[in-house]
Design a protein around this motif. Structure first.
Motif, PDB file in Angstrom:
ATOM      1  N   ARG A 111       0.952  -1.125  -0.059  1.00 51.32           N
ATOM      2  CA  ARG A 111       0.133   0.045   0.017  1.00 51.32           C
ATOM      3  C   ARG A 111       0.871   1.228  -0.131  1.00 51.32           C
ATOM      4  NH1 ARG A 111      -3.553  -2.861   3.315  1.00 51.32           N
ATOM      5  NH2 ARG A 111      -2.547  -2.178   4.935  1.00 51.32           N
ATOM      6  N   ASN A 112       1.839   1.308   0.815  1.00 52.92           N
ATOM      7  CA  ASN A 112       2.884   2.522   0.836  1.00 52.92           C
ATOM      8  C   ASN A 112       3.587   2.527  -0.369  1.00 52.92           C
ATOM      9  OD1 ASN A 112       2.206   2.996   3.340  1.00 52.92           O
ATOM     10  ND2 ASN A 112       3.965   1.756   4.341  1.00 52.92           N
ATOM     11  N   ALA A 113       3.867   1.493  -1.090  1.00 53.46           N
ATOM     12  CA  ALA A 113       4.478   1.657  -2.321  1.00 53.46           C
ATOM     13  C   ALA A 113       3.704   2.135  -3.290  1.00 53.46           C
ATOM     14  CB  ALA A 113       5.141   0.347  -2.689  1.00 53.46           C
ATOM     15  N   LEU A 114       2.373   1.480  -3.244  1.00 49.89           N
ATOM     16  CA  LEU A 114       1.334   2.161  -4.478  1.00 49.89           C
ATOM     17  C   LEU A 114       1.058   3.651  -4.141  1.00 49.89           C
ATOM     18  CD1 LEU A 114      -0.824   1.702  -6.462  1.00 49.89           C
ATOM     19  CD2 LEU A 114      -2.397   0.861  -4.682  1.00 49.89           C
ATOM     20  N   ARG A 115       0.897   4.065  -2.876  1.00 45.86           N
ATOM     21  CA  ARG A 115       0.792   5.505  -2.754  1.00 45.86           C
ATOM     22  C   ARG A 115       1.858   6.300  -3.387  1.00 45.86           C
ATOM     23  NH1 ARG A 115      -0.063   4.030   2.453  1.00 45.86           N
ATOM     24  NH2 ARG A 115      -2.124   3.512   3.123  1.00 45.86           N
ATOM     25  N   HIS A 116       2.965   5.973  -2.941  1.00 44.01           N
ATOM     26  CA  HIS A 116       4.457   6.633  -3.540  1.00 44.01           C
ATOM     27  C   HIS A 116       4.151   6.574  -5.232  1.00 44.01           C
ATOM     28  CE1 HIS A 116       8.433   7.526  -4.517  1.00 44.01           C
ATOM     29  NE2 HIS A 116       8.460   6.410  -5.467  1.00 44.01           N
ATOM     30  N   CYS A 117       3.922   5.278  -5.597  1.00 49.18           N
ATOM     31  CA  CYS A 117       3.780   5.105  -7.095  1.00 49.18           C
ATOM     32  C   CYS A 117       2.828   6.066  -7.990  1.00 49.18           C
ATOM     33  CB  CYS A 117       3.723   3.741  -7.810  1.00 49.18           C
ATOM     34  SG  CYS A 117       5.200   2.804  -7.226  1.00 49.18           S
ATOM     35  N   LEU A 118       1.564   6.031  -7.164  1.00 45.80           N
ATOM     36  CA  LEU A 118       0.494   6.991  -7.744  1.00 45.80           C
ATOM     37  C   LEU A 118       0.757   8.361  -7.728  1.00 45.80           C
ATOM     38  CD1 LEU A 118      -2.629   5.262  -5.858  1.00 45.80           C
ATOM     39  CD2 LEU A 118      -2.288   5.520  -8.258  1.00 45.80           C
ATOM     40  N   SER A 119       1.797   8.703  -6.644  1.00 49.51           N
ATOM     41  CA  SER A 119       2.179  10.171  -6.800  1.00 49.51           C
ATOM     42  C   SER A 119       2.809  10.549  -7.967  1.00 49.51           C
ATOM     43  CB  SER A 119       2.787  10.588  -5.368  1.00 49.51           C
ATOM     44  OG  SER A 119       3.952   9.909  -5.209  1.00 49.51           O
ATOM     45  N   LYS A 120       3.669   9.553  -8.291  1.00 52.08           N
ATOM     46  CA  LYS A 120       4.658   9.863  -9.499  1.00 52.08           C
ATOM     47  C   LYS A 120       3.831   9.876 -10.938  1.00 52.08           C
ATOM     48  CE  LYS A 120       8.862   8.110  -8.261  1.00 52.08           C
ATOM     49  NZ  LYS A 120       9.809   7.045  -8.909  1.00 52.08           N
ATOM     50  N   LEU A 121       2.439   9.654 -10.999  1.00 53.68           N
ATOM     51  CA  LEU A 121       1.643   9.749 -12.135  1.00 53.68           C
ATOM     52  C   LEU A 121       1.205  11.146 -12.177  1.00 53.68           C
ATOM     53  CD1 LEU A 121      -0.942   6.706 -11.804  1.00 53.68           C
ATOM     54  CD2 LEU A 121       1.218   6.823 -13.224  1.00 53.68           C
ATOM     55  N   SER A 122       1.008  11.458 -13.667  1.00 55.75           N
ATOM     56  CA  SER A 122       0.252  12.981 -13.742  1.00 55.75           C
ATOM     57  C   SER A 122      -1.208  12.833 -13.089  1.00 55.75           C
ATOM     58  CB  SER A 122       0.061  13.054 -15.268  1.00 55.75           C
ATOM     59  OG  SER A 122      -0.971  12.445 -15.722  1.00 55.75           O
ATOM     60  N   GLU A 123      -1.419  14.175 -12.742  1.00 52.44           N
ATOM     61  CA  GLU A 123      -2.857  14.318 -12.437  1.00 52.44           C
ATOM     62  C   GLU A 123      -4.087  13.801 -12.946  1.00 52.44           C
ATOM     63  OE1 GLU A 123      -5.811  17.868 -10.729  1.00 52.44           O
ATOM     64  OE2 GLU A 123      -3.800  18.334 -11.037  1.00 52.44           O
ATOM     65  N   LYS A 124      -3.821  13.769 -14.260  1.00 49.19           N
ATOM     66  CA  LYS A 124      -5.040  13.172 -15.240  1.00 49.19           C
ATOM     67  C   LYS A 124      -4.956  11.531 -15.183  1.00 49.19           C
ATOM     68  CE  LYS A 124      -6.208  13.029 -20.088  1.00 49.19           C
ATOM     69  NZ  LYS A 124      -5.797  13.493 -21.568  1.00 49.19           N
ATOM     70  N   GLN A 125      -3.838  11.009 -14.925  1.00 48.79           N
ATOM     71  CA  GLN A 125      -3.629   9.494 -15.143  1.00 48.79           C
ATOM     72  C   GLN A 125      -4.200   9.037 -13.628  1.00 48.79           C
ATOM     73  OE1 GLN A 125       0.582   9.343 -15.659  1.00 48.79           O
ATOM     74  NE2 GLN A 125       0.472   8.575 -17.786  1.00 48.79           N
ATOM     75  N   ARG A 126      -3.628   9.944 -12.428  1.00 48.52           N
ATOM     76  CA  ARG A 126      -4.174   9.384 -11.125  1.00 48.52           C
ATOM     77  C   ARG A 126      -5.490   9.569 -11.144  1.00 48.52           C
ATOM     78  NH1 ARG A 126      -0.342  11.888  -9.120  1.00 48.52           N
ATOM     79  NH2 ARG A 126      -1.426  14.182  -8.566  1.00 48.52           N
ATOM     80  N   LYS A 127      -6.062  10.504 -11.514  1.00 53.10           N
ATOM     81  CA  LYS A 127      -7.620  10.375 -11.420  1.00 53.10           C
ATOM     82  C   LYS A 127      -8.305   9.532 -12.245  1.00 53.10           C
ATOM     83  CE  LYS A 127      -8.028  15.479 -10.446  1.00 53.10           C
ATOM     84  NZ  LYS A 127      -8.703  16.682 -10.705  1.00 53.10           N
ATOM     85  N   THR A 147     -15.160  10.598 -20.003  1.00 50.95           N
ATOM     86  CA  THR A 147     -13.691  11.213 -20.574  1.00 50.95           C
ATOM     87  C   THR A 147     -13.769  11.422 -21.956  1.00 50.95           C
ATOM     88  OG1 THR A 147     -13.216   8.839 -21.302  1.00 50.95           O
ATOM     89  CG2 THR A 147     -12.363   9.899 -18.931  1.00 50.95           C
ATOM     90  N   GLY A 148     -14.977  11.078 -22.786  1.00 47.07           N
ATOM     91  CA  GLY A 148     -15.140  11.147 -24.119  1.00 47.07           C
ATOM     92  C   GLY A 148     -14.147  10.152 -25.000  1.00 47.07           C
ATOM     93  N   ARG A 149     -13.733   9.236 -24.468  1.00 47.96           N
ATOM     94  CA  ARG A 149     -13.062   8.273 -25.150  1.00 47.96           C
ATOM     95  C   ARG A 149     -13.694   6.924 -25.268  1.00 47.96           C
ATOM     96  NH1 ARG A 149      -7.442   8.412 -21.410  1.00 47.96           N
ATOM     97  NH2 ARG A 149      -6.934   6.567 -23.359  1.00 47.96           N
ATOM     98  N   THR A 150     -13.144   6.170 -26.312  1.00 48.83           N
ATOM     99  CA  THR A 150     -13.854   4.769 -26.366  1.00 48.83           C
ATOM    100  C   THR A 150     -13.465   3.875 -25.258  1.00 48.83           C
ATOM    101  OG1 THR A 150     -11.898   4.121 -27.601  1.00 48.83           O
ATOM    102  CG2 THR A 150     -13.544   5.324 -28.922  1.00 48.83           C
TER     103      THR A 150
END
Length: 179
Positions: A111-127, A147-150
């Motif tokens: 979980r701690n590693a996931l939190r860290h890794c999520l923080s490295k994503l862009s805001e758009k990716q994280r959302k 999102t207007g995507r397929t």
């Protein structure tokens, strides 16, 4: 305190502490299934009803995941959805035999590693990840509309993001599983 109330308390503690292990196991067996909560509930009810069969000191996680395994087989048989999910039951059986549940402490490290890794994503990716996987999550059709995507485009993006997170977590957590 009587011996039976101590056993009851210990069982409740084991069951509570292994919820994430059981849930993760069910998700691994039925990735993307919206029925995980219901199956987790069925596993919990079964474990509760069979608590007298549990031998204190034995591996509760392995016992619980064995129950989960058979509940998944029942679910697949009932729903006749073998082909909808990623694994053929024979492959799932091989994976089950090879993988024993990890201890709850390693889940905290993950979980701690996931939190860290999520923080490295862009805001758009994280959302996007949060919208898909956090509580109250959206299915692909809802995300597609939002999102207007397929669906196909979202599926590919989510797959890539999961792979990125997986790689980041594997790099963050040493072989032993603790940070």
């Amino acid at each position: 305190m009587s011996e039976s109330s101590a056993q009851y308390r210990d069982f409740v503690s084991l069951l509570t502490n292994h919820q994430e292990v059981i849930r993760a196991y069910l998700i691994g067996m039925l990735p993307g299934s919206p029925d995980i909560r219901d199956l987790l509930q069925e596993v919990n009810i079964f474990l509760w009803e069979k608590q007298k069969d549990f031998k204190p000191g034995s591996n509760f996680g392995a016992w619980a995941c064995t129950v989960a395994y058979y509940k998944v087989l029942e679910f697949r048989k009932k729903k006749a959805i073998h082909n909808k999910y990623m694994f053929d039951p024979r492959v799932a059986d091989l994976l089950y035999q090879e993988k024993s549940p990890s201890p709850p402490e390693s889940h905290e490290a993950k979980r701690n590693a996931l939190r860290h890794c999520l923080s490295k994503l862009s805001e758009k990716q994280r959302k996007l990840i949060e919208a898909r996987y956090e509580s109250g999550r959206h299915d692909l059709n809802e995300l597609s509309t939002m999102t207007g995507r397929t669906n196909a485009s979202l599926r590919v993006t989510l797959h890539r993001l999961r792979q990125t997170l997986k790689q980041c977590i594997e790099n963050k957590i040493p072989e032993g599983g603790a940070l």
